[in-house]
Design an enzyme around this catalytic site. Sequence first.
Site, PDB file in Angstrom:
ATOM      1  N   LYS A   1     -10.989 -61.621 -82.673  1.00  0.00           N
ATOM      2  CA  LYS A   1     -10.711 -60.183 -82.606  1.00  0.00           C
ATOM      3  C   LYS A   1      -9.285 -59.901 -83.102  1.00  0.00           C
ATOM      4  O   LYS A   1      -9.075 -59.005 -83.920  1.00  0.00           O
ATOM      5  CB  LYS A   1     -10.849 -59.700 -81.169  1.00  0.00           C
ATOM      6  CG  LYS A   1     -10.312 -58.298 -80.902  1.00  0.00           C
ATOM      7  CD  LYS A   1     -10.500 -57.845 -79.475  1.00  0.00           C
ATOM      8  CE  LYS A   1      -9.470 -58.348 -78.520  1.00  0.00           C
ATOM      9  NZ  LYS A   1      -8.166 -57.664 -78.582  1.00  0.00           N
ATOM     10  N   ASN A   2      -8.325 -60.720 -82.635  1.00  0.00           N
ATOM     11  CA  ASN A   2      -6.918 -60.404 -82.910  1.00  0.00           C
ATOM     12  C   ASN A   2      -6.454 -60.854 -84.291  1.00  0.00           C
ATOM     13  O   ASN A   2      -5.304 -60.675 -84.652  1.00  0.00           O
ATOM     14  CB  ASN A   2      -6.031 -60.986 -81.806  1.00  0.00           C
ATOM     15  CG  ASN A   2      -6.303 -60.283 -80.478  1.00  0.00           C
ATOM     16  OD1 ASN A   2      -6.940 -59.229 -80.455  1.00  0.00           O
ATOM     17  ND2 ASN A   2      -5.867 -60.872 -79.395  1.00  0.00           N
TER      18      ASN A   2
ATOM     19  N   ARG B   1       3.843 -51.708 -73.047  1.00  0.00           N
ATOM     20  CA  ARG B   1       3.472 -51.984 -74.442  1.00  0.00           C
ATOM     21  C   ARG B   1       4.128 -50.992 -75.418  1.00  0.00           C
ATOM     22  O   ARG B   1       3.461 -50.290 -76.173  1.00  0.00           O
ATOM     23  CB  ARG B   1       1.958 -51.994 -74.599  1.00  0.00           C
ATOM     24  CG  ARG B   1       1.282 -52.976 -73.647  1.00  0.00           C
ATOM     25  CD  ARG B   1      -0.184 -53.110 -73.905  1.00  0.00           C
ATOM     26  NE  ARG B   1      -0.441 -54.048 -75.007  1.00  0.00           N
ATOM     27  CZ  ARG B   1      -1.674 -54.405 -75.395  1.00  0.00           C
ATOM     28  NH1 ARG B   1      -2.711 -53.841 -74.836  1.00  0.00           N
ATOM     29  NH2 ARG B   1      -1.851 -55.281 -76.375  1.00  0.00           N
ATOM     30  N   PRO B   2       5.448 -50.914 -75.421  1.00  0.00           N
ATOM     31  CA  PRO B   2       6.128 -50.013 -76.365  1.00  0.00           C
ATOM     32  C   PRO B   2       5.940 -50.494 -77.808  1.00  0.00           C
ATOM     33  O   PRO B   2       5.387 -51.576 -78.033  1.00  0.00           O
ATOM     34  CB  PRO B   2       7.590 -50.112 -75.934  1.00  0.00           C
ATOM     35  CG  PRO B   2       7.710 -51.432 -75.274  1.00  0.00           C
ATOM     36  CD  PRO B   2       6.386 -51.688 -74.600  1.00  0.00           C
TER      37      PRO B   2
ATOM     38  N   ASP C   1      -3.467 -64.272 -72.890  1.00  0.00           N
ATOM     39  CA  ASP C   1      -4.859 -63.800 -72.840  1.00  0.00           C
ATOM     40  C   ASP C   1      -5.778 -64.775 -72.116  1.00  0.00           C
ATOM     41  O   ASP C   1      -6.940 -64.461 -71.872  1.00  0.00           O
ATOM     42  CB  ASP C   1      -5.413 -63.551 -74.252  1.00  0.00           C
ATOM     43  CG  ASP C   1      -4.665 -62.445 -74.962  1.00  0.00           C
ATOM     44  OD1 ASP C   1      -4.821 -62.299 -76.178  1.00  0.00           O
ATOM     45  OD2 ASP C   1      -3.893 -61.734 -74.286  1.00  0.00           O
TER      46      ASP C   1
ATOM     47  N   ASP D   1       8.709 -50.240 -80.012  1.00  0.00           N
ATOM     48  CA  ASP D   1      10.100 -50.180 -80.520  1.00  0.00           C
ATOM     49  C   ASP D   1      10.403 -51.253 -81.557  1.00  0.00           C
ATOM     50  O   ASP D   1      11.149 -51.024 -82.512  1.00  0.00           O
ATOM     51  CB  ASP D   1      11.085 -50.266 -79.360  1.00  0.00           C
ATOM     52  CG  ASP D   1      10.866 -51.511 -78.510  1.00  0.00           C
ATOM     53  OD1 ASP D   1       9.703 -51.826 -78.203  1.00  0.00           O
ATOM     54  OD2 ASP D   1      11.840 -52.196 -78.177  1.00  0.00           O
TER      55      ASP D   1
ATOM     56  N   ARG E   1      -5.099 -51.131 -79.345  1.00  0.00           N
ATOM     57  CA  ARG E   1      -3.697 -51.441 -79.597  1.00  0.00           C
ATOM     58  C   ARG E   1      -3.463 -51.627 -81.094  1.00  0.00           C
ATOM     59  O   ARG E   1      -2.428 -51.262 -81.626  1.00  0.00           O
ATOM     60  CB  ARG E   1      -3.312 -52.717 -78.839  1.00  0.00           C
ATOM     61  CG  ARG E   1      -1.932 -53.261 -79.140  1.00  0.00           C
ATOM     62  CD  ARG E   1      -0.830 -52.423 -78.587  1.00  0.00           C
ATOM     63  NE  ARG E   1       0.483 -52.932 -78.997  1.00  0.00           N
ATOM     64  CZ  ARG E   1       1.637 -52.369 -78.587  1.00  0.00           C
ATOM     65  NH1 ARG E   1       1.618 -51.311 -77.811  1.00  0.00           N
ATOM     66  NH2 ARG E   1       2.808 -52.857 -78.976  1.00  0.00           N
TER      67      ARG E   1
ATOM     68  N   ARG F   1     -15.132 -55.170 -75.433  1.00  0.00           N
ATOM     69  CA  ARG F   1     -14.089 -54.963 -76.454  1.00  0.00           C
ATOM     70  C   ARG F   1     -13.772 -56.272 -77.166  1.00  0.00           C
ATOM     71  O   ARG F   1     -13.376 -56.290 -78.322  1.00  0.00           O
ATOM     72  CB  ARG F   1     -12.787 -54.444 -75.817  1.00  0.00           C
ATOM     73  CG  ARG F   1     -12.919 -53.115 -75.150  1.00  0.00           C
ATOM     74  CD  ARG F   1     -11.612 -52.630 -74.617  1.00  0.00           C
ATOM     75  NE  ARG F   1     -10.600 -52.593 -75.675  1.00  0.00           N
ATOM     76  CZ  ARG F   1      -9.436 -51.980 -75.531  1.00  0.00           C
ATOM     77  NH1 ARG F   1      -9.138 -51.395 -74.392  1.00  0.00           N
ATOM     78  NH2 ARG F   1      -8.566 -51.959 -76.519  1.00  0.00           N
TER      79      ARG F   1
HETATM   80  C1  EPZ Z   1      -1.369 -58.955 -79.324  1.00  0.00           C
HETATM   81  O1  EPZ Z   1      -0.926 -57.758 -78.712  1.00  0.00           O
HETATM   82  C2  EPZ Z   1      -2.810 -59.110 -78.859  1.00  0.00           C
HETATM   83  N1  EPZ Z   1      -3.596 -57.949 -79.277  1.00  0.00           N
HETATM   84  C3  EPZ Z   1      -2.859 -59.252 -77.335  1.00  0.00           C
HETATM   85  O2  EPZ Z   1      -4.215 -59.524 -76.977  1.00  0.00           O
HETATM   86  C4  EPZ Z   1      -2.000 -60.437 -76.921  1.00  0.00           C
HETATM   87  O3  EPZ Z   1      -1.988 -60.522 -75.508  1.00  0.00           O
HETATM   88  C5  EPZ Z   1      -0.567 -60.246 -77.441  1.00  0.00           C
HETATM   89  O4  EPZ Z   1      -0.605 -60.079 -78.879  1.00  0.00           O
HETATM   90  C6  EPZ Z   1       0.326 -61.427 -77.115  1.00  0.00           C
HETATM   91  O5  EPZ Z   1      -0.211 -62.585 -77.649  1.00  0.00           O
HETATM   92  C7  EPZ Z   1      -3.961 -57.820 -80.563  1.00  0.00           C
HETATM   93  O6  EPZ Z   1      -3.638 -58.645 -81.404  1.00  0.00           O
HETATM   94  C8  EPZ Z   1      -4.782 -56.614 -80.915  1.00  0.00           C
HETATM   95  P1  EPZ Z   1       3.017 -58.318 -78.614  1.00  0.00           P
HETATM   96  P2  EPZ Z   1       0.504 -57.115 -79.141  1.00  0.00           P
HETATM   97  O7  EPZ Z   1       3.544 -57.265 -79.505  1.00  0.00           O
HETATM   98  O8  EPZ Z   1       0.733 -57.322 -80.571  1.00  0.00           O
HETATM   99  C9  EPZ Z   1       6.341 -56.368 -75.943  1.00  0.00           C
HETATM  100  C10 EPZ Z   1      -6.253 -59.215 -75.838  1.00  0.00           C
HETATM  101  O9  EPZ Z   1      -6.586 -59.378 -74.646  1.00  0.00           O
HETATM  102  N2  EPZ Z   1       6.589 -55.493 -77.094  1.00  0.00           N
HETATM  103  O10 EPZ Z   1       3.148 -59.748 -78.990  1.00  0.00           O
HETATM  104  O11 EPZ Z   1       0.554 -55.746 -78.585  1.00  0.00           O
HETATM  105  C11 EPZ Z   1       5.004 -56.071 -75.285  1.00  0.00           C
HETATM  106  O12 EPZ Z   1       5.102 -54.985 -74.388  1.00  0.00           O
HETATM  107  C12 EPZ Z   1      -4.928 -58.546 -76.178  1.00  0.00           C
HETATM  108  O13 EPZ Z   1      -6.953 -59.583 -76.830  1.00  0.00           O
HETATM  109  C13 EPZ Z   1       7.691 -54.635 -77.066  1.00  0.00           C
HETATM  110  O14 EPZ Z   1       8.441 -54.607 -76.088  1.00  0.00           O
HETATM  111  O15 EPZ Z   1       1.485 -58.046 -78.302  1.00  0.00           O
HETATM  112  C14 EPZ Z   1       4.688 -57.377 -74.588  1.00  0.00           C
HETATM  113  O16 EPZ Z   1       5.365 -57.413 -73.348  1.00  0.00           O
HETATM  114  C15 EPZ Z   1      -4.155 -58.124 -74.945  1.00  0.00           C
HETATM  115  N3  EPZ Z   1       7.915 -53.819 -78.130  1.00  0.00           N
HETATM  116  C16 EPZ Z   1       5.281 -58.438 -75.526  1.00  0.00           C
HETATM  117  O17 EPZ Z   1       6.218 -57.727 -76.363  1.00  0.00           O
HETATM  118  C17 EPZ Z   1       7.098 -53.828 -79.241  1.00  0.00           C
HETATM  119  O18 EPZ Z   1       7.373 -53.078 -80.193  1.00  0.00           O
HETATM  120  C18 EPZ Z   1       4.258 -59.104 -76.429  1.00  0.00           C
HETATM  121  O19 EPZ Z   1       3.631 -58.066 -77.156  1.00  0.00           O
HETATM  122  C19 EPZ Z   1       5.987 -54.707 -79.249  1.00  0.00           C
HETATM  123  C20 EPZ Z   1       5.748 -55.543 -78.176  1.00  0.00           C
END
Ligand code: EPZ
Length: 416
Positions: A21-22, A120-121, A304, A123, A91, A396
Site C-alpha cells: 500500500k505504502n 501528523r503535521p 506499523d 511541516d 494520508r 484500507r
Molecule cells: C508513512 O506515513 C506511512 N503511510 C505510515 O503507514 C507509516 O507509519 C509512516 O510512513 C512511518 O513509517 C504511507 O506511506 C501512506 P512520516 P507518513 O512522514 O509519511 C512526523 C500505515 O499504517 N512528521 O514518516 O505520514 C509524523 O507526525 C501508515 O500504513 C512531521 O512531524 O509518515 C510522524 O510522527 C500509518 N512532519 C513521523 O514524522 C511532517 O511533515 C513519521 O512520519 C511529516 C511527518
Amino acid sequence: MQLLINGGISPRGSIDISAAKNSVLPILACCTMCKGTVVLHNIAPFGDILNMLSLLKDLGAKAEWDNGIATIDCSGINKWVVNASYANRIRASICLLGPLSTYGETIEIALPGGCNIGARPVDIHIAGMQKLGFDVEQGENLVCIPKSPKSNTIKLSMPSVGATQNLMMAACGIKGTTTILNAACEPEVQDLADFINLMGGNITGAGTPNIVIDGGVQLHGGQYTPIGDRIVAGTYLLTSALGLGGDVTTVGVNPMYCQATLKILQDMGCKIGVGKDWVRVQSDGRLQGIGHIKTRPFPGLATDMQAQLVVVLSLAKGKSIVYENMFENRFGHVSQLNKMGADITIKDNSLIINGVGKLAPQQLQATDLRCGAAMVVAGLAVDGLSTVDNVHFIDRGYFGIENDLKKLGLNVIRSE
Ligand code: EPZ
C-alpha cells in the site's frame, strides 16, 4: 460490518502478498508526472488505493483497477485543486504536492487524512518545497506557488517517509541536481525511486539517508510491479507466534524488508526460514517475551507492526517493554487487549507488558488500520468467538483479510 473470529486454531499454510500500500500510493501520485499510460501489476484493491484512484480521476486522469492491474493515464489532468472530500480520506494525498508542482501551476491541496495516530503535521513537506523555490502557504488548504523553482540541497528535520517521497518527485521536475539529506530509507522510498528511474528519471542513493535527484527529465509511461507489502506479510507471519504453534509462509516480500520483525520472532523462540521472496515462521507453543523493543525508521522495527506485535508479546512468557517512537497516539489496541485479560501498562510512549498465558474472547473495535489488524490477531489467539467492528479501517490496508486467513486454516467470517 463485523469480522467474526473463531480463534484458538494453529495457523498452517501459505499466502501470496500483493503490492505494498505504502509503495503503490506514492507511485500512483507519481503517475501524474508520467506522459503516457502506466500499468501497475499485483495491485489489490485496498480502500486507500481505490481512494487514490478516485482522486486522480477527480483531477481529470483515467485511473482504473481491474483484476489486479491498475491502469493510469494522466494526460487529461486539467485541475490543480485537490479538494478535501478526497484529500482527507488518506494520508498519501499530500504526496500529490510534489508531482503536481512540476506542471508550473499554482496547486491547492487540502490537508491530508489518514489514521488517527498522532498530529501528523506536514511541516517537513512544506519546508522542503520552500527550499525548492516554491511559496507554500498553509491555511485551510495548502497553496503551493511556483515562485522560482530551483534544484537545491534539502536536509529533512526527521526522516519522514512521505516528505522524502514528495520531495523526490518535486525535484524530478526541476532541472539540476537536488540532494535530500536525512532522507527516509524505507523500502517504499526505494521502490518509488526504482519506479521513477524506470520511467526515465535519474535518482541515486534511495534507501540511504542521502538521495540525489538529477531533475528536469520528462517521465514517460510503462509497466511496473511494486514491492510486496511487508506489513501485511508481517501481520500474517506473526499469527504463528500466538502460543498455538503454527507454520505460516508468505510469498512475495523480500525478507530483508521485515528483518526487524523476524529478528524479534526468532528471539522469542520461533523458527524462521527465508528465501528470495518468501518467509516461513514456525513455532510449537508458548514463546518467550523479550526485553526492550523500539519502533524506529527503517531498518528498525516498523511502527506499523507495533500493535500486532504487542498482541504476541502479551501472550508470551515474562515481561517485555515496547517503545513507540514514531507516532504519539498509537496505543488504541491497549485498553481492548486489557479487556481480554492482557496485562499492559502505558508509561509515556512505552508499554510495559507482563505476558499472560491466555486471553478471553471479546467484542473489539478497530480504531485505526493497524489497531484493527491487531484486534484480528488477538481474536485468532483465543478460544471462542471474538468480533471486530469498524472493519473499514482494516480494509484500507488489507484486501479481504478473512479470505487470506482462511488460507491458513483460520476461521474468520465477514458479516454485513
Ligand atoms: C508513512 O506515513 C506511512 N503511510 C505510515 O503507514 C507509516 O507509519 C509512516 O510512513 C512511518 O513509517 C504511507 O506511506 C501512506 P512520516 P507518513 O512522514 O509519511 C512526523 C500505515 O499504517 N512528521 O514518516 O505520514 C509524523 O507526525 C501508515 O500504513 C512531521 O512531524 O509518515 C510522524 O510522527 C500509518 N512532519 C513521523 O514524522 C511532517 O511533515 C513519521 O512520519 C511529516 C511527518
